[in-house]
Design a protein around this motif. Sequence first.
Motif, short mmCIF file in Angstrom:
data_model
loop_
_atom_site.label_atom_id
_atom_site.label_comp_id
_atom_site.label_asym_id
_atom_site.label_seq_id
_atom_site.Cartn_x
_atom_site.Cartn_y
_atom_site.Cartn_z
N LEU A 96 0.95 -1.18 -0.06
CA LEU A 96 -0.16 0.00 0.00
C LEU A 96 0.97 1.31 0.07
O LEU A 96 0.78 2.27 -0.89
N TRP A 97 1.72 1.38 1.00
CA TRP A 97 2.52 2.74 1.07
C TRP A 97 3.51 2.67 -0.02
O TRP A 97 3.55 3.76 -0.60
N LEU A 98 4.28 1.84 -0.45
CA LEU A 98 5.26 1.77 -1.69
C LEU A 98 4.40 2.18 -3.00
O LEU A 98 4.78 3.07 -3.57
N GLY A 99 3.34 1.62 -3.01
CA GLY A 99 2.48 1.65 -4.37
C GLY A 99 1.72 3.13 -4.33
O GLY A 99 1.87 4.07 -5.31
N LEU A 100 1.55 3.89 -3.27
CA LEU A 100 1.04 5.28 -3.14
C LEU A 100 2.33 6.13 -3.35
O LEU A 100 1.99 7.22 -3.96
N ILE A 101 3.56 6.10 -3.05
CA ILE A 101 4.66 6.54 -3.17
C ILE A 101 4.82 6.83 -4.67
O ILE A 101 5.03 7.88 -5.12
N VAL A 102 4.55 5.73 -5.25
CA VAL A 102 4.84 5.55 -6.78
C VAL A 102 3.86 6.31 -7.61
O VAL A 102 3.99 7.04 -8.43
N ALA A 103 2.45 6.15 -6.89
CA ALA A 103 1.51 6.77 -7.77
C ALA A 103 1.60 8.12 -7.79
O ALA A 103 1.25 8.93 -8.59
N VAL A 104 1.94 8.78 -6.46
CA VAL A 104 1.99 10.10 -6.46
C VAL A 104 3.08 10.80 -6.92
O VAL A 104 3.34 11.93 -7.66
N CYS A 105 4.32 10.27 -6.87
CA CYS A 105 5.73 10.87 -6.87
C CYS A 105 6.17 10.74 -8.31
O CYS A 105 7.00 11.47 -8.87
N LEU A 106 6.00 9.38 -8.96
CA LEU A 106 6.64 9.24 -10.27
C LEU A 106 6.46 9.84 -11.46
O LEU A 106 7.25 10.32 -12.11
N PRO A 107 5.28 10.71 -11.43
CA PRO A 107 4.94 11.67 -12.72
C PRO A 107 5.93 12.93 -12.48
O PRO A 107 6.27 13.58 -13.28
N MET A 108 6.08 13.17 -11.16
CA MET A 108 7.28 14.34 -11.02
C MET A 108 8.63 14.23 -11.48
O MET A 108 9.30 14.98 -11.51
N SER A 109 8.99 12.74 -11.53
CA SER A 109 10.18 12.41 -11.94
C SER A 109 10.59 12.12 -13.09
O SER A 109 11.71 12.39 -13.85
N THR A 146 -9.13 6.08 0.16
CA THR A 146 -7.43 6.23 -0.01
C THR A 146 -7.11 6.52 -1.32
O THR A 146 -6.55 7.21 -1.59
N TRP A 147 -8.05 5.98 -2.51
CA TRP A 147 -7.88 6.24 -3.84
C TRP A 147 -7.96 7.62 -4.13
O TRP A 147 -7.20 8.17 -4.77
N CYS A 148 -9.14 8.09 -3.41
CA CYS A 148 -9.24 9.56 -3.87
C CYS A 148 -8.24 10.66 -3.32
O CYS A 148 -8.05 11.36 -4.00
N VAL A 149 -7.90 10.21 -2.17
CA VAL A 149 -6.64 11.10 -1.55
C VAL A 149 -5.47 10.86 -2.19
O VAL A 149 -4.61 12.02 -2.37
N ALA A 161 -4.78 2.43 -7.85
CA ALA A 161 -5.90 1.27 -7.67
C ALA A 161 -5.27 0.08 -7.57
O ALA A 161 -5.45 -0.75 -6.86
N TYR A 162 -4.02 -0.14 -8.45
CA TYR A 162 -3.35 -1.35 -8.34
C TYR A 162 -2.53 -1.66 -7.03
O TYR A 162 -2.45 -2.74 -6.56
N ALA A 163 -2.28 -0.50 -6.13
CA ALA A 163 -1.80 -0.70 -4.81
C ALA A 163 -2.78 -0.82 -3.70
O ALA A 163 -2.68 -1.61 -2.81
N ILE A 164 -4.07 -0.19 -3.94
CA ILE A 164 -4.96 0.00 -2.87
C ILE A 164 -6.03 -1.16 -3.05
O ILE A 164 -6.16 -1.80 -1.83
N PHE A 165 -6.74 -1.37 -4.01
CA PHE A 165 -7.74 -2.37 -4.17
C PHE A 165 -7.61 -3.77 -3.71
O PHE A 165 -8.43 -4.33 -3.35
N LEU A 221 -7.43 -3.09 0.53
CA LEU A 221 -8.64 -2.44 1.20
C LEU A 221 -9.84 -2.87 0.55
O LEU A 221 -9.83 -2.80 -0.57
N ASP A 222 -10.66 -2.63 1.31
CA ASP A 222 -12.02 -2.93 1.00
C ASP A 222 -13.10 -1.60 1.09
O ASP A 222 -12.79 -1.01 2.14
N GLY A 223 -14.13 -1.53 0.46
CA GLY A 223 -15.28 -0.81 0.75
C GLY A 223 -14.77 0.72 0.71
O GLY A 223 -14.04 1.08 -0.14
N TRP A 224 -15.25 1.55 1.51
CA TRP A 224 -15.11 3.25 1.54
C TRP A 224 -13.91 3.40 1.84
O TRP A 224 -13.29 4.47 1.51
#
Length: 262
Positions: free
Chosen positions: A6-19, A53-56, A38-42, A45-48
Amino acid sequence: MELARLWLGLIVAVCLPMSLPFLRRNWVAAIFCASYAAYAIFPVLDGWAAVLTWCVAMVAGQGGNLLAQRLDLRRLLRRPGTRGDTRVDQRESLTLIRKMGVAAQSGRTALLLAGTLMISGLTFAGSHATDVIRDLVLRDEWAVILSGFLIAVFTGNELVVLILRPYLGALTEHGEDVTKIIPLGVYLGWVERALVFIFITAGQPEAAALAIAAKSLARLPEVHRHDGTGFGQYVTVGTLTSLLVSVATGLTVRVALGLSPL
């Protein structure tokens, strides 16, 4: 391991486009961030909780990308006034790394090669291709390794650039053309961090040390050619920073996989 995915995937999703400049376009960054988040989260995690988390992640990714674009625009609008204007030269050097097209073209080539290899592998798998795809998507081990690799090789470049700013300014003060120095450093940095990450993650630190030694020997003639300009410090600090990023990421991935650090 799910937390690491989850955490490593979120770092990639947010930061890689900046690099990677070719991911910097708003719509491209949005698609990549949405897909990788979505690849990292779903699968974790489930439900809301998953949707929230995906929206954030989407808001953080788009906000970070817009901020990076604005900072790059400000740097492009400020040209070096004189060779001794170190502060402006440093910013211009950073802009060159991202905007001159070197990283963009290389990133596209790397992704094209990766896509070709993936398609070839799936073709070779034949009737088992569906099982292979399911494992690649759902298995936490593959997700952790992939995210760690992207962080070490590409996102880690941002830390290297930040550390090297003063040395780029010093090179400019000594009359060096950083537009010729930077591209090779970017290429070598990617290869160096990729090799070190792979070897560390595989539990082969000796091979990682050999890769660093080979890279240092390859750049030794260039260091002698630029003697007295600060180029040696530039290479040394860049190598050590790349080593720190790739080793730290590799060790993090090993711990996440349930392996001993070394």
